[in-house]
Design an enzyme around this catalytic site. Structure first.
Site, PDB file in Angstrom:
ATOM      1  N   ARG A 199       0.851  -1.199   0.000  1.00  6.75           N
ATOM      2  CA  ARG A 199       0.000   0.000   0.000  1.00  6.75           C
ATOM      3  C   ARG A 199       0.882   1.242   0.000  1.00  6.75           C
ATOM      4  NH1 ARG A 199      -0.836   4.891   2.310  1.00  6.75           N
ATOM      5  NH2 ARG A 199      -0.569   4.010   4.408  1.00  6.75           N
ATOM      6  N   GLU A 200       1.499   1.549   1.134  1.00 10.11           N
ATOM      7  CA  GLU A 200       2.437   2.675   1.174  1.00 10.11           C
ATOM      8  C   GLU A 200       3.572   2.459   0.184  1.00 10.11           C
ATOM      9  OE1 GLU A 200       3.981   6.171   1.946  1.00 10.11           O
ATOM     10  OE2 GLU A 200       2.441   5.579   3.413  1.00 10.11           O
ATOM     11  N   HIS A 212      -6.749   0.101   2.689  1.00  8.73           N
ATOM     12  CA  HIS A 212      -6.618   1.464   3.205  1.00  8.73           C
ATOM     13  C   HIS A 212      -7.507   2.369   2.364  1.00  8.73           C
ATOM     14  CE1 HIS A 212      -4.471   5.365   3.770  1.00  8.73           C
ATOM     15  NE2 HIS A 212      -4.169   4.868   4.960  1.00  8.73           N
ATOM     16  N   ARG A 225     -10.156   0.388  11.610  1.00  6.92           N
ATOM     17  CA  ARG A 225      -9.244   1.337  12.241  1.00  6.92           C
ATOM     18  C   ARG A 225      -9.557   2.719  11.702  1.00  6.92           C
ATOM     19  NH1 ARG A 225      -4.027   2.966   9.354  1.00  6.92           N
ATOM     20  NH2 ARG A 225      -5.688   4.178   8.395  1.00  6.92           N
ATOM     21  N   HIS A 272      39.352  -2.954  16.828  1.00  7.21           N
ATOM     22  CA  HIS A 272      38.060  -3.635  16.746  1.00  7.21           C
ATOM     23  C   HIS A 272      38.255  -5.114  16.443  1.00  7.21           C
ATOM     24  CE1 HIS A 272      35.120  -0.092  16.364  1.00  7.21           C
ATOM     25  NE2 HIS A 272      36.290   0.419  16.696  1.00  7.21           N
TER      26      HIS A 272
END
Length: 440
Positions: free
Chosen positions: A45-46, A105, A165, A323
């Site tokens: 969707r997004e 949505h 929602r 490291h």
């Protein structure tokens, strides 16, 4: 000992002290859902609003199955009124029989709601702009109209036995009194959850926490949050929302979405496994993240960013000598994430002028050569000297080591190290390249 020869009582506790996770939720956050959150994946969707995105039906189904296999709780799809094919795709995915619930949505409008409930979705996500910007320049409606429309749509969707929602849009630029009033209204008529949306990515974690805590005091339903990443706070905001009492977070694979997207699935998992390791490991197939990201990256024709949490090609690569020495002794010294949780490996990048003799010693062992510590320090100096002149690769380093060894009178080979199941650090350095796509 006392004169009467009696034993003295032991006053200290004999049980092991209880240690809490220092990276987990603050005990003072009694509403926290850090160990009880759910994911709504919005890649379909997004993510469709990402500039490069075009998902045909086959690709949508492939992505939906992958997300379901990973373990997301919900999969959100584009509104069925966006296009005819969007409606057909929504219906097709609803028929797959996935474990994840399927959402769509829609705008807070009865025309959209009537179409949505006929697609077979498990839930409908309703949204309408509440900020002065969107009320003036988008839909042009006032708060009274918004409340009336919300009640009408919510009651209709609920009558169909479907989850609902209600979310405001541009929540963090909306008037707080307006927000709380509309949320109280929809909570009273029984929404499953209300949504907070940082539509333009303007919110910071402190604002998020305060709004969620305030909202928790006026609604009894769950709270869902949707954070855009315009100012780089999407992951931090999502985590803070859970600390404040929100339960559901919208994510997308690689964070794809409108503009520069929303909270990324992988990035949030990196944050959450640190805070709630047992919950995350038991609920989600974390080793699937790499495959899902590659799937979506190919579909939208982008590379995995080099600094992507978990799957960036340098995510578990250690270069500096200090490291490398510590990592070889105990990986936790410079890693908060365990690469094995995600089906990844750690690497020591030793072919460079920053390398240390401990990393070179490990490479000497891999080559089954016999050098003393002093000799290893000497050959390390040669490697660093060449590294000051030009970039090095693994062949350069191996050649220097082998040539140095050949000049010595020490035995050519030492007994072969057969290794153990604990050999979990690859210092071959072979994976380090300019290619940003993660491969198996």
């Amino acid at each position: 000992m006392s004169e009467n020869n009696e034993f003295q009582s032991v006053t200290e506790s004999t049980t092991a002290p209880t240690t809490s996770n220092p990276y987990g939720p603050n005990p003072a956050d009694y509403l926290s859902n850090v160990k009880n959150f759910q994911l709504i994946d919005s890649t379909l969707r997004e993510g469709e609003q990402f500039a490069n995105a075009f998902f045909d039906t086959e690709k949508k189904i492939e992505i939906a199955r992958a997300l379901d296999d990973f373990g997301v709780d919900y999969i959100e799809l584009t509104s069925p009124v966006a296009s005819e094919q969007s409606r057909k795709d929504c219906e097709a995915i609803c028929k797959l029989g996935l474990k994840a619930k399927i959402l769509t949505h829609i705008r807070c409008h009865m025309d959209d709601a009537r179409v949505a409930v006929e697609t077979g979705v498990d839930g409908v996500d309703v949204v309408i702009g509440t900020s002065k910007f969107l009320r003036q320049y988008s839909h042009g409606k006032d708060m009274n109209y918004i409340a009336k429309s919300a009640v009408e749509v919510i009651e209709f969707v609920k009558s169909k036995g479907i989850e609902i929602r209600f979310s405001s849009e541009d929540s963090f630029r909306s008037d707080l009194v307006d927000l709380l009033n509309i949320y109280k209204t929809v909570d009273k008529i029984g929404v499953n959850r209300v949504g907070i949306a940082d539509t333009v990515g303007c919110a910071n974690p402190r604002q998020v926490y305060e709004l969620i805590r305030t909202l928790k005091s006026v609604v009894s339903c769950d709270i869902e949050c949707h954070f855009h990443n315009d100012t780089g706070c999407a992951i931090a905001n999502a985590y803070t929302a859970l600390e404040g009492g929100a339960r559901l977070i919208d994510v997308s694979v690689l964070g794809i979405g409108e503009r520069n997207g929303i909270t990324p699935l992988g990035g949030l998992m990196a944050r959450m496994i640190v805070a709630a390791p047992d919950y995350v490991r038991s609920k989600y197939k974390l080793h699937k993240i790499r495959d899902i990201e590659n799937l979506v990256a190919d579909a939208v024709e982008v590379n995995i960013p080099f600094n992507n949490p978990i799957t960036g090609f340098c995510a578990f690569t250690h270069k500096a000598g200090i490291h490398a020495k510590a990592i070889l002794a105990n990986p936790s010294t410079y890693e908060i994430l365990d690469p094995h949780d995600f089906g990844m490996k750690r690497y020591i990048h030793f072919a460079n002028r920053l390398t240390g003799w401990n990393a070179i010693k490990s490479r000497v062992d891999q080559l089954n050569l016999n050098l003393t510590d002093d000799q290893i320090k000497e050959v390390t100096a040669k490697i660093k000297k060449l590294g000051d002149v030009r970039p090095l690769n693994i062949d350069d380093v191996d050649s220097i080591i082998k040539d140095f060894h050949a000049e010595l009178s020490t035995p050519l080979l030492k007994p072969v190290n057969k290794g153990t199941d604990d050999d979990n650090i690859d210092i071959s350095n072979g994976h380090v390249s300019k290619k940003a796509k993660v491969t198996k």
